[in-house]
Each structure stands twice: as C-alpha cells, then as structure tokens.
Design a protein around this motif. Structure first.
Motif, mmCIF file in Angstrom:
data_model
loop_
_atom_site.group_PDB
_atom_site.id
_atom_site.type_symbol
_atom_site.label_atom_id
_atom_site.label_comp_id
_atom_site.label_asym_id
_atom_site.label_seq_id
_atom_site.Cartn_x
_atom_site.Cartn_y
_atom_site.Cartn_z
ATOM 1 N N THR A 230 0.745 -1.499 0.171
ATOM 2 C CA THR A 230 -0.388 0.659 -0.373
ATOM 3 C C THR A 230 1.056 1.225 0.041
ATOM 4 O O THR A 230 1.050 2.665 -0.133
ATOM 5 N N LEU A 231 1.909 1.347 1.062
ATOM 6 C CA LEU A 231 3.111 2.514 0.902
ATOM 7 C C LEU A 231 3.122 2.876 -0.251
ATOM 8 O O LEU A 231 3.555 3.509 -1.055
ATOM 9 N N GLU A 232 3.922 1.419 -1.291
ATOM 10 C CA GLU A 232 4.465 1.803 -2.272
ATOM 11 C C GLU A 232 3.446 2.318 -3.752
ATOM 12 O O GLU A 232 4.243 2.605 -3.892
ATOM 13 N N ILE A 233 2.316 1.687 -3.236
ATOM 14 C CA ILE A 233 1.337 1.920 -4.601
ATOM 15 C C ILE A 233 0.912 4.001 -3.675
ATOM 16 O O ILE A 233 1.240 4.179 -5.164
ATOM 17 N N PHE A 234 1.059 3.671 -2.862
ATOM 18 C CA PHE A 234 1.095 5.643 -2.815
ATOM 19 C C PHE A 234 1.989 6.419 -3.398
ATOM 20 O O PHE A 234 2.213 7.189 -3.256
ATOM 21 N N ILE A 235 3.247 5.920 -2.756
ATOM 22 C CA ILE A 235 4.318 6.361 -3.325
ATOM 23 C C ILE A 235 4.712 6.799 -4.885
ATOM 24 O O ILE A 235 5.065 7.453 -5.435
ATOM 25 N N ILE A 236 4.126 6.126 -5.523
ATOM 26 C CA ILE A 236 4.565 5.891 -7.424
ATOM 27 C C ILE A 236 2.976 6.905 -8.015
ATOM 28 O O ILE A 236 3.021 7.860 -8.498
ATOM 29 N N LEU A 237 1.934 7.231 -6.848
ATOM 30 C CA LEU A 237 0.917 7.349 -7.613
ATOM 31 C C LEU A 237 0.083 9.200 -6.150
ATOM 32 O O LEU A 237 -0.185 9.768 -7.212
ATOM 33 N N PHE A 238 1.562 9.084 -5.433
ATOM 34 C CA PHE A 238 0.903 10.610 -4.507
ATOM 35 C C PHE A 238 1.349 12.047 -5.790
ATOM 36 O O PHE A 238 1.187 12.835 -5.458
ATOM 37 N N PRO A 239 2.579 11.684 -6.239
ATOM 38 C CA PRO A 239 3.211 13.099 -7.264
ATOM 39 C C PRO A 239 2.475 12.787 -8.232
ATOM 40 O O PRO A 239 1.682 14.189 -8.245
ATOM 41 N N LEU A 240 1.008 12.513 -9.166
ATOM 42 C CA LEU A 240 0.280 12.789 -10.057
ATOM 43 C C LEU A 240 -1.062 13.455 -9.132
ATOM 44 O O LEU A 240 -1.740 14.198 -8.887
ATOM 45 N N TYR A 241 -1.204 13.051 -7.483
ATOM 46 C CA TYR A 241 -2.424 13.661 -6.611
ATOM 47 C C TYR A 241 -2.134 15.162 -6.991
ATOM 48 O O TYR A 241 -3.031 15.854 -6.520
ATOM 49 N N VAL A 242 -0.687 14.993 -6.109
ATOM 50 C CA VAL A 242 -0.015 16.526 -6.190
ATOM 51 C C VAL A 242 -0.238 17.745 -6.964
ATOM 52 O O VAL A 242 -1.261 18.485 -6.834
ATOM 53 N N ARG A 243 -0.016 17.135 -8.406
ATOM 54 C CA ARG A 243 0.631 17.590 -9.401
ATOM 55 C C ARG A 243 -1.595 17.709 -9.899
ATOM 56 O O ARG A 243 -1.503 18.947 -10.620
ATOM 57 N N ARG A 244 -2.172 16.989 -9.886
ATOM 58 C CA ARG A 244 -2.962 17.303 -10.716
ATOM 59 C C ARG A 244 -4.476 17.758 -9.148
ATOM 60 O O ARG A 244 -5.248 18.612 -10.007
ATOM 61 N N PHE A 245 -4.822 17.729 -8.408
ATOM 62 C CA PHE A 245 -5.637 18.620 -7.119
ATOM 63 C C PHE A 245 -4.837 18.913 -6.410
ATOM 64 O O PHE A 245 -5.376 20.036 -5.224
ATOM 65 N N MET A 246 -4.026 19.521 -6.023
ATOM 66 C CA MET A 246 -2.385 19.858 -4.932
ATOM 67 C C MET A 246 -2.231 21.339 -6.143
ATOM 68 O O MET A 246 -1.441 22.172 -5.528
ATOM 69 N N GLY A 247 -2.556 21.905 -6.593
ATOM 70 C CA GLY A 247 -1.740 23.023 -7.775
ATOM 71 C C GLY A 247 -2.156 24.396 -7.362
ATOM 72 O O GLY A 247 -0.834 24.973 -6.883
ATOM 73 N N ASN A 248 -2.984 23.774 -6.280
ATOM 74 C CA ASN A 248 -3.580 26.010 -6.267
ATOM 75 C C ASN A 248 -2.496 26.019 -4.875
ATOM 76 O O ASN A 248 -2.857 27.344 -4.872
ATOM 77 N N TYR A 249 -1.681 24.968 -3.729
ATOM 78 C CA TYR A 249 -0.996 25.676 -2.285
ATOM 79 C C TYR A 249 0.151 25.458 -3.497
ATOM 80 O O TYR A 249 0.519 25.310 -4.411
ATOM 81 N N ALA A 250 1.126 26.330 -2.366
ATOM 82 C CA ALA A 250 2.093 27.006 -2.686
ATOM 83 C C ALA A 250 3.178 26.876 -1.302
ATOM 84 O O ALA A 250 2.639 27.335 -0.727
#
Length: 321
Positions: A230-250
């Motif tokens: 589960t952690l490895e899946i998160f490590i792979i997908l987390f950067p995609l989530y950050v770029r897609r849904f958290m781009g407004n944070y700075a």
C-alpha cells in the motif's frame, strides 16, 4: 419485503461469506483506528522534523568547507521527494534551514539540539506502542521498558528510512541512464522490488518488536506485506495526486498540507497492517461497542457506581501515585 430478502438463500450465503470482513471492519472501527492514525500522524510530524534538522545540520557541519559537495548532497535530498514545485519548495526551505543555520552552531548547542531531537523523535514509538495495546488488548510496558524500546526502534527507523527513500527514487534515476525499453523496464521492476523489500522490513520490525508480547513471522508477515504494498502504491501515485489536485497550494502552506496528508496515510496503513495481523492471524475479536462506550460500560460494571473508583476492586500501585 426486507425480511423476505434476508430469508433468501443467496442473502444468507452472502452474509456467511462476508462475515469475517464485516467483523474486521467492526474491529477496525471500534478500536478507534482512524483516530489513532491521526494521533500517529501528528507524532510522526513532530518526530521526523527534529531528527531531519539534526541530521542535515551535522552533515552541513561536516561539509562546511566543501560547498560544492554540500550542494550536491542537498540536491540529492530534495530529489528524493515528489518532483513537483510545491513539495520541493517546502523541502528546500527545510534543508537550507538545517544546513545553513544548525551547522553554524557547534559544541554544546549542537549536542543539546541532537539530544532533544532524538528524545522527541523516540516519542513516536511510544505512541505506536500505545496503539498496539489497543489493537492486541495488551497491558502497557513500564516507563523504562517503553523508553528502551522507543530508542531502539528510533535507531532502526533512522537506518531504514534513508534506504526506503533511496530505493523509491532509484527506478526513475536508473531509467534515465540505461538505454532501451527492455532494460529500463527491468531496472524499474528491480528498483520497485528493492523498495518494497525495504518497506516490508520496516513494517515487519514494528509489528514484531513493538507489541508487548512474543510475536513470530507467521503472524506478522501478512500485515507487513499489505502495509508495504500500500505504501509503494502511494509513493507511485502521490506525485500525480499532488500535481492534479493540489496545484493551487504553494510554498510552505502547500508543503505542510502535503506532508500532513502523507503522514496520515502512512499512519493509517501502519495500524491497518497491525489490525490484519491481530484479527486474521491471532483471532482478536472486535469490541462490542466503540472504545469509549466499552470503557464506560466497564466502569459502570466494575466501578462500584462512583466516578472516582477504579475499574477493579483492589487498589493497584498506580492508584497510590
């Protein structure tokens, strides 16, 4: 109509098939697992930052006369984290603070900083130990044994975490070096296996050593494997989530939000793995109600009707303190 549906063979068969899963969910919920995950996320936050600042500060002190080497080390540390501007901006600020500020201190100040960083970081494993007492229905360790365990697990944690971070960044680094699609794919798979193995060892060490009882590999491997995958899946997908849904944070706000989200997820899968081991392999059953209600019922049954009475009739040493 509902009674007719419940009386059907299909419905009753489905109930029998899903009974273990439903009881597991009940145990996970009644043990306040998500609440303890939030507590562990907070402890993880206050544990990692001091030790990271101390370690980076020592490295900066050692490399003070080698600015080029220091810059390469800083860049390597920053590159270990997701390659998005929000995360790396926050990481860069923490690393620069540690290298440039703490490395200017020396002697007693640095020693005091390291001591408090180690002591504060070790509190994380005391928090994990307390969570395991709920998951496994165990008594707490004494103060001395609890702290010996905490410091021992901290040094193991310091050893394994850099390996996990390096392993997680190895596939992308090696793929940029090795030519050819087949070679890159093989390198990626090898890097993922190595990263998964490091994560498995980390979780296995927690599930083996932290609970206040004798454990064995046959009752801990499954939870460690689930948590590691589960952690490895998160490590792979987390950067995609950050770029897609958290781009407004700075800046620092974005870094704090991302860090808290990662810590909460990490704490949740840590407790999930322990619950899997306890329920499916050691057959600990769920509480009849939520933890708070259960303790209230225990007090009403054994507290002799007064709020200031202990749950047991005989006075213990703790009652006299």
């Amino acid at each position: 109509m509902i009674d007719n549906i419940k009386s059907t063979t299909v419905f009753q068969g489905g109930q029998r098939q899903t009974k273990p899963a439903r009881r597991f969910i009940r145990k996970f919920s009644n043990d306040w697992s998500m609440d303890f995950s939030a507590m562990l996320a907070y402890n993880l936050l206050i544990a990692l930052l001091p030790i990271a600042v101390a370690l980076f500060g020592i490295t900066g002190l050692v490399l003070k006369s080698h600015p080029d080497t220091q810059k390469r080390v800083k860049d390597k540390i920053i590159d270990l984290f997701p390659a998005d501007n929000t995360t790396q901006t926050g990481i860069k600020q923490v690393v620069d603070l540690a290298f440039n500020q703490l490395s200017k201190d020396a002697g007693l100040i640095l020693a005091i900083g390291i001591f408090f960083a180690l002591f504060g970081s070790s509190r994380l494993f005391i928090a994990i130990d307390k969570c395991m007492t709920i998951v496994y229905r165990l008594p707490q360790r004494t103060f001395l044994r609890q702290n010996l365990l905490a410091f021992g697990m901290l040094f193991l944690f310091i050893t394994i975490i850099p390996i996990m971070l390096a392993a997680s960044s190895a596939p992308s680094a090696l793929m940029s070096i090795i030519p050819g699609g087949g070679g890159r794919f093989g390198t990626f798979i090898a890097g993922m296996v190595f990263s998964l193995l490091a994560a498995f060892i980390f979780f296995e060490s927690i599930y083996w050593f932290v609970p206040n009882k004798k454990m064995s590999f046959k009752v801990t491997w499954c939870g460690a494997l689930v948590a590691a995958c589960t952690l490895e899946i998160f490590i792979i997908l987390f950067p995609l989530y950050v770029r897609r849904f958290m781009g407004n944070y700075a800046g620092q706000i974005g870094f704090a939000v991302i860090l808290l989200l990662f810590f909460f997820y990490f704490a949740t899968i840590l407790i999930l793995g322990a619950q899997i081991n306890a329920f499916f392999f050691e057959h600990y059953q769920p509480l009849v109600d939520g933890l708070g209600t259960y303790i209230s019922q225990m007090h009403q049954e054994h507290g002799v009707g007064a709020a200031n009475k202990p749950l047991i009739a005989a006075h213990t040493k703790n009652d006299e303190l």
